[in-house]
Design an enzyme around this catalytic site. Structure first.
Site, PDB file in Angstrom:
ATOM      1  N   ASP A   8       0.798  -1.079  -0.153  1.00  0.00           N
ATOM      2  CA  ASP A   8       0.117  -0.157  -0.215  1.00  0.00           C
ATOM      3  C   ASP A   8       0.915   1.107  -0.016  1.00  0.00           C
ATOM      4  OD1 ASP A   8      -2.431   1.676   0.490  1.00  0.00           O
ATOM      5  OD2 ASP A   8      -1.945   1.847   2.587  1.00  0.00           O
ATOM      6  N   ASP A  10      -0.034   5.121   1.009  1.00  0.00           N
ATOM      7  CA  ASP A  10      -0.016   5.972   2.347  1.00  0.00           C
ATOM      8  C   ASP A  10      -0.245   5.137   3.547  1.00  0.00           C
ATOM      9  OD1 ASP A  10      -0.360   8.154   0.555  1.00  0.00           O
ATOM     10  OD2 ASP A  10      -2.407   7.610   0.266  1.00  0.00           O
ATOM     11  N   ASP A  19      -7.303  12.372   7.992  1.00  0.00           N
ATOM     12  CA  ASP A  19      -8.406  13.344   7.277  1.00  0.00           C
ATOM     13  C   ASP A  19      -8.095  14.093   6.165  1.00  0.00           C
ATOM     14  OD1 ASP A  19     -10.007  12.097   9.274  1.00  0.00           O
ATOM     15  OD2 ASP A  19      -9.223  13.618  10.772  1.00  0.00           O
ATOM     16  N   THR A  52      -2.885   1.114  -4.453  1.00  0.00           N
ATOM     17  CA  THR A  52      -3.152   2.236  -3.667  1.00  0.00           C
ATOM     18  C   THR A  52      -4.575   2.819  -3.843  1.00  0.00           C
ATOM     19  OG1 THR A  52      -2.698   4.286  -2.775  1.00  0.00           O
ATOM     20  CG2 THR A  52      -1.857   3.868  -4.923  1.00  0.00           C
ATOM     21  N   CYS A  91      -6.841   3.304  -7.734  1.00  0.00           N
ATOM     22  CA  CYS A  91      -8.123   3.145  -7.934  1.00  0.00           C
ATOM     23  C   CYS A  91      -8.250   4.631  -7.551  1.00  0.00           C
ATOM     24  CB  CYS A  91      -8.733   2.293  -7.026  1.00  0.00           C
ATOM     25  SG  CYS A  91     -10.766   2.607  -6.883  1.00  0.00           S
ATOM     26  N   HIS A  93     -11.587   5.744  -7.837  1.00  0.00           N
ATOM     27  CA  HIS A  93     -12.992   5.792  -7.618  1.00  0.00           C
ATOM     28  C   HIS A  93     -13.347   6.299  -6.094  1.00  0.00           C
ATOM     29  CE1 HIS A  93     -12.171   2.904 -11.239  1.00  0.00           C
ATOM     30  NE2 HIS A  93     -13.088   3.904 -11.520  1.00  0.00           N
ATOM     31  N   CYS A  99     -16.715   0.011  -7.587  1.00  0.00           N
ATOM     32  CA  CYS A  99     -15.896  -0.720  -8.649  1.00  0.00           C
ATOM     33  C   CYS A  99     -15.371  -1.613  -8.100  1.00  0.00           C
ATOM     34  CB  CYS A  99     -14.708   0.379  -9.046  1.00  0.00           C
ATOM     35  SG  CYS A  99     -13.594   0.886  -7.546  1.00  0.00           S
TER      36      CYS A  99
END
Length: 180
Positions: A8, A10, A19, A52, A91, A93, A99
């Site tokens: 991954d 982040d 946030d 990611t 991604c 989306h 998705c």
């Protein structure tokens, strides 16, 4: 036989903005000993693929070109340190788009597996969220959960195969166990 590892971004490679999102490279801060871990993987001929979610594109916070610029600079800095990233799957989306690529769904892992002929059962997916672990489990990978001060409570709920504090510790384990 090629060896691969999925990461991954982040919270695994760079500091996660709580946030919020990394919207420019100046906000991209490598986590402790990540570059060293990526260098060790490269030295051991283990190819790194980043998987990611980047719904900041779907939210129109940044565009795809902005994300690609961030990724290009990240890859360059990793390469300058002696590491390498083979590919990045993202991604764009929103969660509401339903998705097949957005984690916890395993679409990006399947896409990478198909593109590079990866045996998912012999591959680790390292993430810092339960959705990363769920995506890895759904795709048939082994999973490593990285916990930090923001997600200590979730580590027991992650159902990951292994839990470590950071990527460097995870890489040391993988190499010591000769599991891939």
């Amino acid at each position: 036989m090629n060896k691969f590892i999925f990461l991954d971004r982040d919270g695994v490679i760079n500091k996660k903005i709580q946030d919020g999102y990394v919207t420019q490279y100046e906000e991209f801060i490598f986590l402790h000993k990540v570059r060293e871990a990526l260098q060790i993987l490269h030295q051991n001929q283990i190819q790194v693929i980043v998987i990611t979610n980047q719904q900041c594109i779907g939210k129109k916070i940044i565009g795809k070109d902005d994300l690609l610029k961030i990724h290009k600079k990240m890859v360059e800095e990793i390469k300058n340190f002696g590491g390498e990233v083979l590919d990045i799957f993202y991604c764009p989306h929103l969660s509401s788009d339903n998705c097949s690529c957005r984690k916890p769904k395993p679409g990006m892992l399947f896409e990478a597996s198909k593109k590079y002929d990866i045996d998912l059962n012999k591959t680790y997916f390292i993430g810092d969220s339960i959705s990363d672990i769920q995506a890895g489990k759904s795709a048939g990978t082994k999973t490593i959960y990285l916990e930090d001060k923001y997600n200590l409570q979730k580590s027991s709920q992650s159902n990951a195969d292994q839990i470590f504090k950071n990527l460097y510790e995870a890489v040391e384990f993988i190499l010591s166990e000769k599991v891939i």
